[in-house]
Write a protein that holds these residues in place. Structure first.
Motif, PDB file in Angstrom:
ATOM      1  N   SER A   1       0.806  -1.222   0.000  1.00  0.00           N
ATOM      2  CA  SER A   1       0.000   0.000   0.000  1.00  0.00           C
ATOM      3  C   SER A   1       0.835   1.266   0.000  1.00  0.00           C
ATOM      4  CB  SER A   1      -0.923  -0.003   1.227  1.00  0.00           C
ATOM      5  OG  SER A   1      -0.189  -0.228   2.422  1.00  0.00           O
TER       6      SER A   1
ATOM      7  N   THR B   1       4.409   4.414  -7.729  1.00  0.00           N
ATOM      8  CA  THR B   1       4.842   4.659  -9.110  1.00  0.00           C
ATOM      9  C   THR B   1       6.148   5.432  -9.173  1.00  0.00           C
ATOM     10  OG1 THR B   1       3.426   6.623  -9.182  1.00  0.00           O
ATOM     11  CG2 THR B   1       2.517   4.570 -10.050  1.00  0.00           C
TER      12      THR B   1
ATOM     13  N   ASP C   1       3.629  -2.049  -8.118  1.00  0.00           N
ATOM     14  CA  ASP C   1       2.446  -1.198  -8.005  1.00  0.00           C
ATOM     15  C   ASP C   1       1.201  -2.066  -7.868  1.00  0.00           C
ATOM     16  OD1 ASP C   1       0.767   0.958  -7.944  1.00  0.00           O
ATOM     17  OD2 ASP C   1       0.991   1.483 -10.059  1.00  0.00           O
ATOM     18  N   VAL C   2       0.686  -2.122  -6.661  1.00  0.00           N
ATOM     19  CA  VAL C   2      -0.468  -2.968  -6.384  1.00  0.00           C
ATOM     20  C   VAL C   2      -1.735  -2.157  -6.660  1.00  0.00           C
ATOM     21  CG1 VAL C   2      -1.687  -4.302  -4.643  1.00  0.00           C
ATOM     22  CG2 VAL C   2       0.810  -4.288  -4.672  1.00  0.00           C
ATOM     23  N   ARG C   3      -2.330  -2.401  -7.799  1.00  0.00           N
ATOM     24  CA  ARG C   3      -3.531  -1.660  -8.195  1.00  0.00           C
ATOM     25  C   ARG C   3      -4.807  -2.448  -7.960  1.00  0.00           C
ATOM     26  NH1 ARG C   3      -2.617   3.027 -12.012  1.00  0.00           N
ATOM     27  NH2 ARG C   3      -0.484   3.616 -11.469  1.00  0.00           N
ATOM     28  N   GLU C   4      -4.698  -3.779  -8.028  1.00  0.00           N
ATOM     29  CA  GLU C   4      -5.870  -4.639  -7.953  1.00  0.00           C
ATOM     30  C   GLU C   4      -5.674  -5.688  -6.859  1.00  0.00           C
ATOM     31  OE1 GLU C   4      -8.547  -4.212  -9.733  1.00  0.00           O
ATOM     32  OE2 GLU C   4      -7.773  -2.676 -11.098  1.00  0.00           O
TER      33      GLU C   4
ATOM     34  N   HIS D   1      -3.285  -8.407  -7.705  1.00  0.00           N
ATOM     35  CA  HIS D   1      -1.868  -8.049  -7.605  1.00  0.00           C
ATOM     36  C   HIS D   1      -1.375  -8.302  -6.184  1.00  0.00           C
ATOM     37  CE1 HIS D   1      -2.517  -4.965 -11.071  1.00  0.00           C
ATOM     38  NE2 HIS D   1      -2.045  -6.096 -11.549  1.00  0.00           N
TER      39      HIS D   1
ATOM     40  N   ARG E   1      -4.332  -1.248   1.198  1.00  0.00           N
ATOM     41  CA  ARG E   1      -4.751   0.148   1.088  1.00  0.00           C
ATOM     42  C   ARG E   1      -6.047   0.402   1.856  1.00  0.00           C
ATOM     43  NH1 ARG E   1      -2.081   2.617  -3.174  1.00  0.00           N
ATOM     44  NH2 ARG E   1      -1.225   1.227  -4.774  1.00  0.00           N
TER      45      ARG E   1
ATOM     46  N   ASP F   1      -8.734   1.638   0.934  1.00  0.00           N
ATOM     47  CA  ASP F   1      -9.643   1.912  -0.177  1.00  0.00           C
ATOM     48  C   ASP F   1     -10.990   1.329   0.212  1.00  0.00           C
ATOM     49  OD1 ASP F   1     -11.138   1.975  -2.471  1.00  0.00           O
ATOM     50  OD2 ASP F   1      -9.684   0.919  -3.726  1.00  0.00           O
TER      51      ASP F   1
ATOM     52  N   ARG G   1     -12.810  -1.238  -1.996  1.00  0.00           N
ATOM     53  CA  ARG G   1     -12.239  -2.550  -2.319  1.00  0.00           C
ATOM     54  C   ARG G   1     -11.478  -3.184  -1.163  1.00  0.00           C
ATOM     55  NH1 ARG G   1     -10.167  -2.715  -8.402  1.00  0.00           N
ATOM     56  NH2 ARG G   1     -10.880  -4.837  -8.058  1.00  0.00           N
TER      57      ARG G   1
ATOM     58  N   SER H   1      -9.782  -6.847  -1.140  1.00  0.00           N
ATOM     59  CA  SER H   1      -8.328  -6.967  -1.027  1.00  0.00           C
ATOM     60  C   SER H   1      -7.941  -7.847   0.153  1.00  0.00           C
ATOM     61  CB  SER H   1      -7.701  -5.576  -0.873  1.00  0.00           C
ATOM     62  OG  SER H   1      -7.899  -4.791  -2.034  1.00  0.00           O
TER      63      SER H   1
END
Length: 280
Positions: free
Chosen positions: A129, A134, A140-143, A146, A169, A171, A174, A178
């Motif tokens: 997180s 970037t 880079d954990v976007r999903e 990942h 994260r 978030d 999500r 996650s």
């Protein structure tokens, strides 16, 4: 009567208060304000395979609601950590949880192999997180998938019985997905709460930590604990008082991490731990 203990990820901790990654230096910086043994655990700054000099100055900027930071995952690298920092930490009488970050799945796996066999390491925390991934060059954990792939790579290369904590994260949309993904991939517990993506005054990517993120972190912890009632959750984000810690524990967290507040008052974690123990 002995002090109550906390059971987290198969580990017995002396209490529910841990130092969050990156906020306690190498550990030595905090010992002037109380023994690390009084805490449930110490999470190291995120360690990478190679040393990282960190970002350009200024790296930390105070805001009315907390701290902006763009440290760039500064750390001495794995070899230095293993030879000079870990042996000292292992003698402090607290659980040592090593946070790791890598640019590739292979780097995460290599860190797991080396650290998992190192005396004094109680658990691995996988940093999934980073608010400025970037620009720092880490994976880079976007999903959620990942995050799961990283945890699976780490879990596969650790000795049996070495727990993985996955830091995801905050978030809200999500976070439950996650958390479920990393638990299914082998994580023993989920750390919910990290700096939120933000920008320094000059526009550089950064993270925002401190009081501003506490309500969101608490909501995310509440959602994960409700959605995954069998999961063990560590709450983090803006915790600065014993009442803050109690709110996260009441929401279902097994333990909490104290981070940015230590940069304002290095006694914060020790004071919260004492308060929760009922010490005078």
């Amino acid at each position: 009567m002995s002090d109550p203990v906390t059971e987290l990820a198969g580990l017995t901790l002396s209490g529910p208060v841990l130092v969050a990654s990156g906020c306690g230096g190498s550990g030595r910086e905090l010992t002037a304000y109380g023994p690390l043994a009084d805490l449930g655990g110490f999470v190291t700054r995120s360690i990478t395979l190679n040393a990282r000099a960190g970002g350009s100055l200024p790296r930390i900027v105070e805001t009315p609601s907390g701290l902006l930071h763009a440290v760039g995952l500064q750390n001495p690298g794995l070899e230095h950590f293993l030879s000079l920092e870990l042996p000292w930490l292992a003698q402090q009488g607290t659980r040592v949880i090593v946070s790791i970050a890598g640019a590739t799945l292979g780097e995460y796996a290599e860190l797991a192999r080396r650290l998992g066999r190192s005396p004094g390491v109680s658990a691995i925390e996988v940093n999934l997180s980073a608010p400025d991934a970037t620009t720092t060059g880490v994976f880079d954990v976007r999903e959620p998938f990942h995050a799961a792939s990283v945890v699976a790579a780490v879990h596969r290369d650790l000795p049996r019985g070495m727990p993985v904590l996955a830091k995801v994260r905050t978030d809200l949309v999500r976070v439950v997905e996650s958390a479920r993904s990393v638990l299914d991939a082998g994580a023993a517990a989920v750390v919910v709460g990290n700096a939120l993506p933000a920008a320094m005054p000059d526009g550089r990517p950064a993270g925002l930590s401190g009081p501003a993120i506490a309500p969101l972190a608490l909501r995310c912890v509440t959602e994960v604990c409700a959605g995954l009632p069998d999961a063990q959750v560590v709450g983090a984000g803006g915790i600065a008082t014993a009442d803050d810690a109690r709110a996260f524990l009441a929401a279902g967290a097994t333990a909490v991490q104290v981070g940015a507040a230590l940069l304002h008052d290095p006694t914060t974690a020790a004071r919260i731990a004492a308060d929760l123990r009922g010490a005078p």
